[in-house]
Design a protein around this motif. Sequence first.
Motif, PDB file in Angstrom:
ATOM      1  N   ASP A 133      -7.329  -0.203  -1.939  1.00 57.41           N
ATOM      2  CA  ASP A 133      -7.897  -1.324  -2.077  1.00 57.41           C
ATOM      3  C   ASP A 133      -8.996  -1.748  -2.755  1.00 57.41           C
ATOM      4  N   GLU A 157      -8.577  -8.373  -8.944  1.00 63.47           N
ATOM      5  CA  GLU A 157      -8.460  -9.436  -8.564  1.00 63.47           C
ATOM      6  C   GLU A 157      -9.571 -10.522  -9.011  1.00 63.47           C
ATOM      7  N   LYS A 214      -7.705  -2.729  -6.192  1.00 66.78           N
ATOM      8  CA  LYS A 214      -6.943  -4.185  -6.133  1.00 66.78           C
ATOM      9  C   LYS A 214      -8.168  -5.448  -5.912  1.00 66.78           C
ATOM     10  N   VAL A 234      -0.840  -1.347  -7.586  1.00 65.68           N
ATOM     11  CA  VAL A 234      -1.737  -2.577  -7.452  1.00 65.68           C
ATOM     12  C   VAL A 234      -1.349  -3.698  -8.183  1.00 65.68           C
ATOM     13  N   LEU A 294      -0.406  -7.613  -6.889  1.00 64.28           N
ATOM     14  CA  LEU A 294      -1.037  -8.832  -7.540  1.00 64.28           C
ATOM     15  C   LEU A 294      -0.125  -9.746  -8.340  1.00 64.28           C
ATOM     16  N   ARG A 313       0.891  -1.462   0.104  1.00 61.98           N
ATOM     17  CA  ARG A 313       0.026  -0.111  -0.084  1.00 61.98           C
ATOM     18  C   ARG A 313       0.844   1.335   0.098  1.00 61.98           C
TER      19      ARG A 313
END
Length: 604
Positions: free
Chosen positions: A416, A423, A419, A449, A453, A177
């Motif tokens: 967040d 996903e 992300k 991000v 990932l 982050r």
Amino acid sequence: MENIKNKQILVLTVSDSCHQKKSEDKSGPLLESLISKTFPNIPVKKDLVPDEIIEITETLIQNCQKSLAIFTTGGTGFAPRDVTPEATKAVIQRECPQLALAMALESFKKTPFAALSRAVCGIRNQTLIVNFPGSAKAVKECYESIEGILPHALQLINNDLGQVKSVHSELQGSSHRHVCPHKTGTGAKDDRNSPYPMIPVDQALEKILSSMIVENNRFMLEDFKSPVDIPPFRASVKDGYAMKSSGFSGSKKVIGYISAGDEITTHELQEDECFKINTGAAVPPSADCVIQVEDTKVLKLKKSGLEDLVEILVDLSPNLDIRPVGCDMKKGASIFPEADLSQVVVKSVLASVGKISNLVKKPRIAIVSTGSELLTPSDVEREGKIYDSNTTMLEELLKYFGFESQRNIVLSDDFDSVKDSFEKLLSDVDFVICSGGVSMGDKDYIKPVLKALDFDINIGRVNMKPGKPMTFASNYDNGKFFFGLPGNPVSAFVTFHLFVLPALRFTSGWKKEKCPLAVVEVEIANEIIELDPRPELVRASVASKKGKLFASVNGNQMSSRLQSIVGADVLLHLPARTETKPNAVKGDVVKASVLRYDFISSYE
Ligand SMILES: Nc1nc2c(c(=O)[nH]1)N[C@H]1C(S)=C(S)[C@@H](COP(=O)(O)OP(=O)(O)OC[C@H]3O[C@@H](n4cnc5c(N)ncnc54)[C@H](O)[C@@H]3O)O[C@H]1N2
Ligand code: MOO
Ligand SMILES: [Mg+2]
């Protein structure tokens, strides 16, 4: 692991005789019971198809998404109709030759006839596909030779290890982050430059294409054989009269009318008789020549108004104006002598041989627009907000070039939620075309991000205007590719054409040379254009004057001004400014990428 739990294993029997119920399928049920012993918790489903490459290919593709593995039995030998390996090769993205070798080595211990199997093993996305021979005995031997390694193979394909890694990175989420996109360059605290090297456009494109996973569409098309003759009967080329060429010209009795679609008439013609016949109708077997209406004269009508007697005004010759059976396409011949992946070509040529198919596999794509400022075009205006043009633009560009997006989403600039959304999205699609959030702002979260990932950021900046922060990232193991286009609408427009489109074409199996936009040479019509320190792609309209192409720049070229695409036919490739060449001037000849099929706006 959740998605693995919902998956099945498919046993696919490939056999004409079982499909026609002329023989009983023994190998399918045997495989089913063997697999159920190895994988007691996974449902095993069965299916049966004839030895038809299209049916096999379609069944494989349709089942991959929900199957951990597909085991085929049958159609692996040398007989002309044994095409299971070809269908398998057409759908897999990565071949597993050693798995086939493991089975072959074991089979050789039993019989030298093992050399007559052409079984193929490979992986499509996250599905293992294994060909077994048709005989039940061979199925058992082959299965047992690889049974021990199958669980591990399926685990690897489904990225069990990757899951461990992503759980691991989940735990370390807080460190991701705080990755600051512009502080990483040399590592020094005061280094505020982007850490990504600014690479030339050509190099960026090469990098993107070389990381693509190429679908086997080309191979599959080149392998298709026509199941029919075109025409399927001797067809008349003209509206006229069918007769024997051995007879004389002169008067002939019209003994009937034959229209397209009529059954083939077997009436035995005499030399002084003829049928009136239409273009495309079946010529009777006893006729070998058609004389067009224009070369005849009606001599006598019947009371009913139908023709009774006609005069033939020209000489007769055998095969005149008759298309022999298969003259356009022979049964068994290659339908696509070269793999032309145009949807128009593939679908219409397949239709001509009686096949309706969506066989050319297209990448699964999502469009994402990021920005807390974005309103959908149907929203009412709000302070501080702007209308989202990129979603619509990218969706329409995909359609224009024959692709489509499965999902379109708009995200706020929040690490967040970006992300989490990526996903989820990446479990449904293989390509994400995202815009915004790739530059140097503290809300430009896309690169951080992607790192979180487990994506490799292959490209973070390109030496071009517009489009400098164009980002390309890949997670090759999972076959996922991410384009982070800059948010400015024109930057997104230009980078789509230069990078995304060629990548989508290349992954679909297009020849490399055909993937980028077509490039032509044009003469600059503006008096003077100031060159930028970066090579620039300038929107321009094209006029054709006596066959020569002239380009005029479409006004202000700010990357935020989407209006510059109105009337834009090409992207001019202007070189970077140098001391000796600060401007482009009228008469300079430059390359131009063609944006649309209708790329000439005026003719003189
Ligand atoms: N300090 C630096 N700042 C910027 C640099 C740089 O090198 N150093 N590069 C500039 C360049 S070049 C570009 S291009 C933009 C790229 O920005 P981002 O990709 O980070 O995109 P955003 O910041 O999210 O948005 C930029 C711009 O575009 C508008 N936008 C975004 N999405 C949409 C949409 N879907 N429809 C319409 N308009 C959209 C957004 O409102 C911003 O105005 O960065 C420069 N900055
Ligand atoms: O490169 Mo940005 O795309 O100048 O606008
Ligand atoms: Mg930004």
